[in-house]
Design a protein around this motif. Structure first.
Motif, mmCIF file in Angstrom:
data_model
loop_
_atom_site.group_PDB
_atom_site.id
_atom_site.type_symbol
_atom_site.label_atom_id
_atom_site.label_comp_id
_atom_site.label_asym_id
_atom_site.label_seq_id
_atom_site.Cartn_x
_atom_site.Cartn_y
_atom_site.Cartn_z
ATOM 1 N N VAL A 181 4.156 10.977 -2.521
ATOM 2 C CA VAL A 181 4.640 11.505 -3.797
ATOM 3 C C VAL A 181 6.133 11.198 -3.870
ATOM 4 O O VAL A 181 6.941 11.805 -3.164
ATOM 5 N N GLY A 182 6.511 10.219 -4.689
ATOM 6 C CA GLY A 182 7.885 9.715 -4.712
ATOM 7 C C GLY A 182 8.783 10.486 -5.649
ATOM 8 O O GLY A 182 8.335 11.229 -6.529
ATOM 9 N N GLY A 183 10.118 10.275 -5.452
ATOM 10 C CA GLY A 183 11.084 10.943 -6.326
ATOM 11 C C GLY A 183 12.469 11.000 -5.712
ATOM 12 O O GLY A 183 13.089 9.976 -5.465
ATOM 13 N N LEU A 184 12.957 12.195 -5.423
ATOM 14 C CA LEU A 184 14.348 12.425 -5.010
ATOM 15 C C LEU A 184 14.737 11.594 -3.796
ATOM 16 O O LEU A 184 15.775 10.924 -3.790
ATOM 17 N N ALA A 185 13.934 11.629 -2.746
ATOM 18 C CA ALA A 185 14.181 10.803 -1.556
ATOM 19 C C ALA A 185 13.550 9.440 -1.815
ATOM 20 O O ALA A 185 12.541 9.057 -1.217
ATOM 21 N N GLN A 186 14.190 8.679 -2.722
ATOM 22 C CA GLN A 186 13.492 7.546 -3.327
ATOM 23 C C GLN A 186 13.179 6.423 -2.345
ATOM 24 O O GLN A 186 12.056 5.907 -2.318
ATOM 25 N N SER A 187 14.135 6.019 -1.520
ATOM 26 C CA SER A 187 13.821 4.934 -0.592
ATOM 27 C C SER A 187 12.928 5.419 0.543
ATOM 28 O O SER A 187 12.084 4.670 1.027
ATOM 29 N N VAL A 188 13.069 6.670 0.967
ATOM 30 C CA VAL A 188 12.229 7.193 2.047
ATOM 31 C C VAL A 188 10.761 7.149 1.648
ATOM 32 O O VAL A 188 9.894 6.727 2.425
ATOM 33 N N GLY A 189 10.465 7.564 0.414
ATOM 34 C CA GLY A 189 9.086 7.507 -0.049
ATOM 35 C C GLY A 189 8.543 6.088 -0.074
ATOM 36 O O GLY A 189 7.393 5.843 0.309
ATOM 37 N N LEU A 190 9.368 5.137 -0.512
ATOM 38 C CA LEU A 190 8.932 3.740 -0.542
ATOM 39 C C LEU A 190 8.707 3.202 0.868
ATOM 40 O O LEU A 190 7.726 2.498 1.126
ATOM 41 N N TYR A 191 9.615 3.523 1.789
ATOM 42 C CA TYR A 191 9.434 3.071 3.166
ATOM 43 C C TYR A 191 8.182 3.697 3.783
ATOM 44 O O TYR A 191 7.486 3.050 4.585
ATOM 45 N N ALA A 192 7.881 4.939 3.423
ATOM 46 C CA ALA A 192 6.667 5.577 3.936
ATOM 47 C C ALA A 192 5.426 4.822 3.460
ATOM 48 O O ALA A 192 4.499 4.572 4.239
ATOM 49 N N ALA A 193 5.427 4.447 2.180
ATOM 50 C CA ALA A 193 4.293 3.684 1.657
ATOM 51 C C ALA A 193 4.171 2.341 2.374
ATOM 52 O O ALA A 193 3.072 1.924 2.764
ATOM 53 N N GLY A 194 5.295 1.651 2.561
ATOM 54 C CA GLY A 194 5.274 0.370 3.255
ATOM 55 C C GLY A 194 4.838 0.500 4.700
ATOM 56 O O GLY A 194 4.084 -0.350 5.215
ATOM 57 N N ALA A 195 5.299 1.564 5.371
ATOM 58 C CA ALA A 195 4.920 1.776 6.767
ATOM 59 C C ALA A 195 3.427 2.083 6.879
ATOM 60 O O ALA A 195 2.762 1.659 7.838
ATOM 61 N N ALA A 196 2.883 2.822 5.922
ATOM 62 C CA ALA A 196 1.456 3.134 5.949
ATOM 63 C C ALA A 196 0.620 1.865 5.814
ATOM 64 O O ALA A 196 -0.381 1.681 6.509
ATOM 65 N N VAL A 197 1.044 0.979 4.912
ATOM 66 C CA VAL A 197 0.353 -0.296 4.773
ATOM 67 C C VAL A 197 0.462 -1.095 6.072
ATOM 68 O O VAL A 197 -0.525 -1.650 6.574
ATOM 69 N N ALA A 198 1.685 -1.145 6.633
ATOM 70 C CA ALA A 198 1.914 -1.924 7.855
ATOM 71 C C ALA A 198 1.095 -1.408 9.027
ATOM 72 O O ALA A 198 0.694 -2.183 9.903
ATOM 73 N N GLN A 199 0.813 -0.104 9.053
ATOM 74 C CA GLN A 199 0.098 0.503 10.169
ATOM 75 C C GLN A 199 -1.399 0.638 9.911
ATOM 76 O O GLN A 199 -2.094 1.328 10.650
ATOM 77 N N GLY A 200 -1.891 -0.015 8.864
ATOM 78 C CA GLY A 200 -3.327 -0.115 8.683
ATOM 79 C C GLY A 200 -4.013 1.077 8.060
ATOM 80 O O GLY A 200 -5.198 1.329 8.337
ATOM 81 N N ALA A 201 -3.328 1.813 7.192
ATOM 82 C CA ALA A 201 -3.979 2.924 6.502
ATOM 83 C C ALA A 201 -5.143 2.415 5.660
ATOM 84 O O ALA A 201 -5.116 1.300 5.128
ATOM 85 N N GLY A 202 -6.187 3.237 5.539
ATOM 86 C CA GLY A 202 -7.347 2.829 4.778
ATOM 87 C C GLY A 202 -7.074 2.722 3.295
ATOM 88 O O GLY A 202 -7.621 1.855 2.604
ATOM 89 N N ARG A 203 -6.251 3.623 2.767
ATOM 90 C CA ARG A 203 -5.827 3.583 1.368
ATOM 91 C C ARG A 203 -4.434 4.162 1.305
ATOM 92 O O ARG A 203 -4.143 5.180 1.949
ATOM 93 N N VAL A 204 -3.558 3.534 0.522
ATOM 94 C CA VAL A 204 -2.195 4.035 0.333
ATOM 95 C C VAL A 204 -1.949 4.130 -1.163
ATOM 96 O O VAL A 204 -1.961 3.128 -1.875
ATOM 97 N N LEU A 205 -1.727 5.347 -1.646
ATOM 98 C CA LEU A 205 -1.422 5.582 -3.057
ATOM 99 C C LEU A 205 -0.019 6.146 -3.171
ATOM 100 O O LEU A 205 0.317 7.148 -2.528
#
Length: 343
Positions: A181-205
């Protein structure tokens, strides 16, 4: 001798000041020259006055640097490129040995570069000619060969912050689903999404009302859609791992309601109200684990750098401008997700 260091004075006001040049004080210490310094999400909110800090203090804390001098026991050599954790830690105390390098027992509370409040000890900032690094044999992490300092300048704080919200959880539950859930910590949320993809999450929304950030999340491999809480959005699906980076009570409540049974939710945003309403009853019956704390930078850095070196995580999709050090003061209130300043 003196050097130049950028100082925060008040919201919207920065000044380059002459300060004493740091010197080696111990065999484990090192002096480094910052090469690339990223603006942390918190830096933006300090610069704009959203998060109240009282100046003056030296600014900047996300940094890749070059060693210029080192003690005999510092573990690094002049000319070596290193990543500098934003929190100061010794590596040997009880907290550090347990991985809590953000709360080292031998350092004052909240000891870090580039941030200070009234009565707190200052350790200098990364937007400066030089930085002094105690416990360099523990703190400094060599930059992997082939990694561009500009690309990974934010590794010491915001990338680590996003990483810790998803990577350890995915290691325990490979292929789990992830909601950010993105917003105030804007780059942290984006990096979390990217890290989830990089680490093989089944779905990243990735959910965010900002269209530019949604596009950046998509570039990192995540699905993205508007958060739309004002339009009455309710959870349409449940997730095993949730990261809340929005910083509002409504978003935190939505994040909790979006967790599946036994989900882990990490709140990486700073909630600025004196109290924050939380739907604990629902969290209780789900068996949800709620984590809220600063990231322990040094503890997570090796894993983050390994992932960056392997090319699975792409922080360059978050960076929107690269500028020179001299432009840092004027550019600090730029609302985009990630600035990087180069020497």
């Amino acid at each position: 001798m003196t050097m130049q260091s950028l100082h925060f004075l008040a919201p919207g006001r920065f000044e380059w000041r002459e300060v004493a040049t740091p010197r080696l004080a111990d065999a484990r210490h090192a002096i480094v020259r910052p090469l690339a310094v990223a603006r942390c999400d918190l830096d933006l909110h300090i610069a704009t006055g959203i998060v109240p800090f009282i100046g003056p203090f030296a600014f900047g804390h996300e940094c890749v640097a070059e060693v210029v001098d080192a003690g005999d026991a510092a573990g690094v050599q002049p000319g070596q490129r290193v990543v500098v954790p934003f929190q100061l830690s010794c590596g040997a105390c009880g907290s550090c040995r347990r991985g809590f390098t953000g709360s080292c027992d031998t350092m004052p509370p909240l000891a870090n570069y580039g941030l200070a409040t009234a009565g707190r000890t200052e350790f200098g900032g990364a937007l400066a000619d030089l930085m002094h690094v105690p416990h360099a044999d523990h703190m400094l992490v060599p930059l992997p060969a082939g990694l561009d300092p500009v690309k990974v300048a934010s590794a010491t704080d915001n990338i680590v912050d996003g990483w810790r919200g998803v990577a350890p959880q995915l290691a325990a539950r490979p292929g789990a689903s992830v909601l950010v859930v993105g917003g105030l910590a804007q780059s942290v949320g984006l990096y979390a999404a990217g890290a989830a993809v990089a680490q093989g999450a089944g779905r990243v929304l990735y959910l965010d009302d900002d269209a530019d950030r949604r596009a950046r999340a998509t570039a990192m491999g995540a699905d993205a859609a508007p958060l739309a809480l004002a339009e009455g959005r309710r959870p349409a699906e449940l997730f095993d791992i949730v990261v809340e980076a929005a910083g509002t009570p409504d978003a935190l409540g939505f994040a909790i309601r979006s967790g599946a049974r036994n989900a882990v939710l990490t709140s990486v945003a700073i909630h600025l109200g004196r109290t924050t309403p939380v739907p604990l009853t629902e969290a209780y019956y789900k068996g949800l684990t709620l984590v809220t704390a600063r990231a322990d930078s040094r503890a997570h850095l090796p894993a983050v750098l390994d992932c960056l070196a392997c090319g699975r995580l792409h922080p360059e999709h978050v960076t929107h401008r690269v500028l020179g050090f001299a432009e840092a003061g004027e550019a600090m209130t730029d609302p985009g997700p990630k600035l990087v300043f180069v020497r």
